[in-house]
Design a protein around this motif. Structure first.
Motif, PDB file in Angstrom:
ATOM      1  N   ALA A   1       0.799  -1.187  -0.112  1.00 30.44           N
ATOM      2  CA  ALA A   1       0.039  -0.039  -0.104  1.00 30.44           C
ATOM      3  C   ALA A   1       0.811   1.304  -0.203  1.00 30.44           C
ATOM      4  N   LEU A   2       1.984   1.193   0.866  1.00 24.98           N
ATOM      5  CA  LEU A   2       2.819   2.477   0.774  1.00 24.98           C
ATOM      6  C   LEU A   2       3.534   2.547  -0.661  1.00 24.98           C
ATOM      7  N   THR A   3       4.418   1.513  -1.043  1.00 31.99           N
ATOM      8  CA  THR A   3       5.262   1.629  -1.962  1.00 31.99           C
ATOM      9  C   THR A   3       4.503   2.003  -3.294  1.00 31.99           C
ATOM     10  N   ASP A   4       3.269   1.137  -3.374  1.00 31.66           N
ATOM     11  CA  ASP A   4       2.510   1.422  -4.634  1.00 31.66           C
ATOM     12  C   ASP A   4       1.995   3.065  -4.864  1.00 31.66           C
ATOM     13  N   ARG A   5       2.183   3.591  -3.602  1.00 31.48           N
ATOM     14  CA  ARG A   5       1.773   5.113  -3.656  1.00 31.48           C
ATOM     15  C   ARG A   5       2.943   5.856  -3.488  1.00 31.48           C
TER      16      ARG A   5
ATOM     17  N   VAL B   1      -4.164  -6.428   8.551  1.00 32.02           N
ATOM     18  CA  VAL B   1      -5.000  -7.352   8.267  1.00 32.02           C
ATOM     19  C   VAL B   1      -5.961  -7.472   7.127  1.00 32.02           C
ATOM     20  N   PRO B   2      -6.572  -8.488   6.721  1.00 27.48           N
ATOM     21  CA  PRO B   2      -7.420  -8.362   5.676  1.00 27.48           C
ATOM     22  C   PRO B   2      -8.595  -7.620   5.910  1.00 27.48           C
ATOM     23  N   HIS B   3      -9.240  -7.371   7.186  1.00 25.02           N
ATOM     24  CA  HIS B   3     -10.559  -6.932   7.175  1.00 25.02           C
ATOM     25  C   HIS B   3     -10.128  -5.242   7.276  1.00 25.02           C
ATOM     26  N   ARG B   4      -9.079  -4.855   7.317  1.00 27.17           N
ATOM     27  CA  ARG B   4      -8.906  -3.302   7.736  1.00 27.17           C
ATOM     28  C   ARG B   4      -7.815  -2.720   6.571  1.00 27.17           C
ATOM     29  N   ILE B   5      -7.169  -3.282   5.889  1.00 20.63           N
ATOM     30  CA  ILE B   5      -6.290  -2.969   5.185  1.00 20.63           C
ATOM     31  C   ILE B   5      -6.863  -1.786   3.923  1.00 20.63           C
ATOM     32  N   LYS B   6      -8.089  -2.254   3.501  1.00 23.82           N
ATOM     33  CA  LYS B   6      -8.661  -1.249   2.506  1.00 23.82           C
ATOM     34  C   LYS B   6      -8.703   0.088   2.906  1.00 23.82           C
ATOM     35  N   TYR B   7      -9.073   0.321   4.443  1.00 21.90           N
ATOM     36  CA  TYR B   7      -9.493   1.636   5.027  1.00 21.90           C
ATOM     37  C   TYR B   7      -8.156   2.417   5.206  1.00 21.90           C
ATOM     38  N   LEU B   8      -7.070   1.426   5.413  1.00 22.52           N
ATOM     39  CA  LEU B   8      -5.583   2.364   5.370  1.00 22.52           C
ATOM     40  C   LEU B   8      -5.204   2.793   3.959  1.00 22.52           C
ATOM     41  N   GLU B   9      -5.575   2.113   2.985  1.00 22.89           N
ATOM     42  CA  GLU B   9      -5.466   2.235   1.651  1.00 22.89           C
ATOM     43  C   GLU B   9      -6.172   3.566   1.207  1.00 22.89           C
ATOM     44  N   GLN B  10      -7.566   3.635   1.779  1.00 23.65           N
ATOM     45  CA  GLN B  10      -8.356   4.855   1.429  1.00 23.65           C
ATOM     46  C   GLN B  10      -8.014   5.965   1.992  1.00 23.65           C
TER      47      GLN B  10
END
Length: 291
Positions: free
Chosen positions: A80-84, A252-261
């Motif tokens: 998530a961090l390096t992609d951005r 973790v899988p159920h939280r990672i999308k919120y960090l990405e957002q």
């Protein structure tokens, strides 16, 4: 002198007007905390209370909770961090360089700034020899990365009356333990000035999820609310926002999308300066010299 007397009160509204690079209004730094939890010890925190109220050692489930972060969660956050192309400050227990070389090597190769975070996870005031632990931490990171750390975050933000002096003695210039303001502040030590870098106990996934037990999307909501107000205030005077994350919490899988957002929201604003701990410290010192 009380420890608090070393950091005199300053009203935020009285602080000098500081200018971020390129006309930006808000400096954002992301702190990725990587730690070593020893299975033979009591765990720094727990997600599962002991069965029938009987604590056990080894504490396999709670050790595994953290270990999952180092084996799986870190890599989601890393992507998530390096992609951005985010600038990242890696707050690392120094022995992570030895215990998790795959993690530490990836961070080194990605150009993350290594920040001292103790030698192993545990409070500073319980160390038998705090000076030696700080010295070993600095030396271990320096040997692994080729560069001694300039910044420090104590495990659990713990300090004693001598911590700041020992940190500065061993070359640390910037410390994140003092969550007192939205701008840095200088603290005098016998070995020179050490400067606080605005950190957070609220836009911190440990507090949101492990302590306050809020739903998975609340880290995103709180982060946006924090960002929006600081971005607004940054039109008048510079502000600093910290986003503190841990692999076993927002990896973790159920939280990672919120960090990405949240990351997408931050980088979607033109007035943001993405910085590391020492970049914020260097900027602050240069600005204070200017004004």
């Amino acid at each position: 002198m009380a420890l608090s007397d070393r950091i005199p009160y300053q009203a935020l509204i009285d602080r000098p007007k500081l200018k971020l690079p390129n006309g930006k209004r808000l400096a954002v730094w992301v702190i990725l905390n990587v730690e070593e939890w020893r299975i033979e010890n009591a765990m720094p925190r727990v997600v599962l209370s002991p069965p029938m109220g009987q604590p056990l050692l080894p504490d396999v489930p709670n050790w595994s909770w953290h270990e999952y972060g180092m084996r799986a969660g870190f890599w989601r956050q890393f992507k998530a961090l390096t992609d951005r192309n985010m600038k990242v400050t890696l707050a690392a227990n120094a022995d992570v360089c030895n215990a998790y070389p795959r993690v530490a090597s990836a961070a080194r190769e990605a150009g993350f700034e290594f920040m001292g975070h103790g030698f192993m996870q545990g409070p500073m005031h319980r160390l038998p020899d705090q000076a030696d632990a700080i010295k070993r931490s600095v030396e271990t990171i320096a040997n692994f990365t080729g560069r001694a750390p300039r910044s420090w975050e104590s495990p659990g933000l713990t300090e004693t009356e001598e911590t700041l002096d020992l940190l500065r003695l061993h070359g640390i210039e910037y410390v994140a333990d003092w969550v007192i303001d939205d701008l840095p502040q200088d603290i005098a030590t016998p070995h020179g000035t050490i400067t606080t870098i605005p950190y957070t106990v609220e836009t911190n996934d440990i507090v949101v999820h492990a302590l306050q037990h809020l739903p998975s999307d609340q880290f995103l909501k709180r982060g946006i609310d924090q960002f929006d107000r600081l971005y607004l205030e940054g039109a008048d005077n510079a502000r600093v926002m910290a986003i503190s994350i841990h692999p076993y919490i927002t990896g973790v899988p159920h939280r990672i999308k919120y960090l990405e957002q949240l990351l997408d929201y931050v980088i979607g604003h033109d007035g943001v300066a993405l910085m590391t701990a020492s970049e914020i410290g260097d900027w602050y010192r240069a600005e204070m010299a200017r004004v």
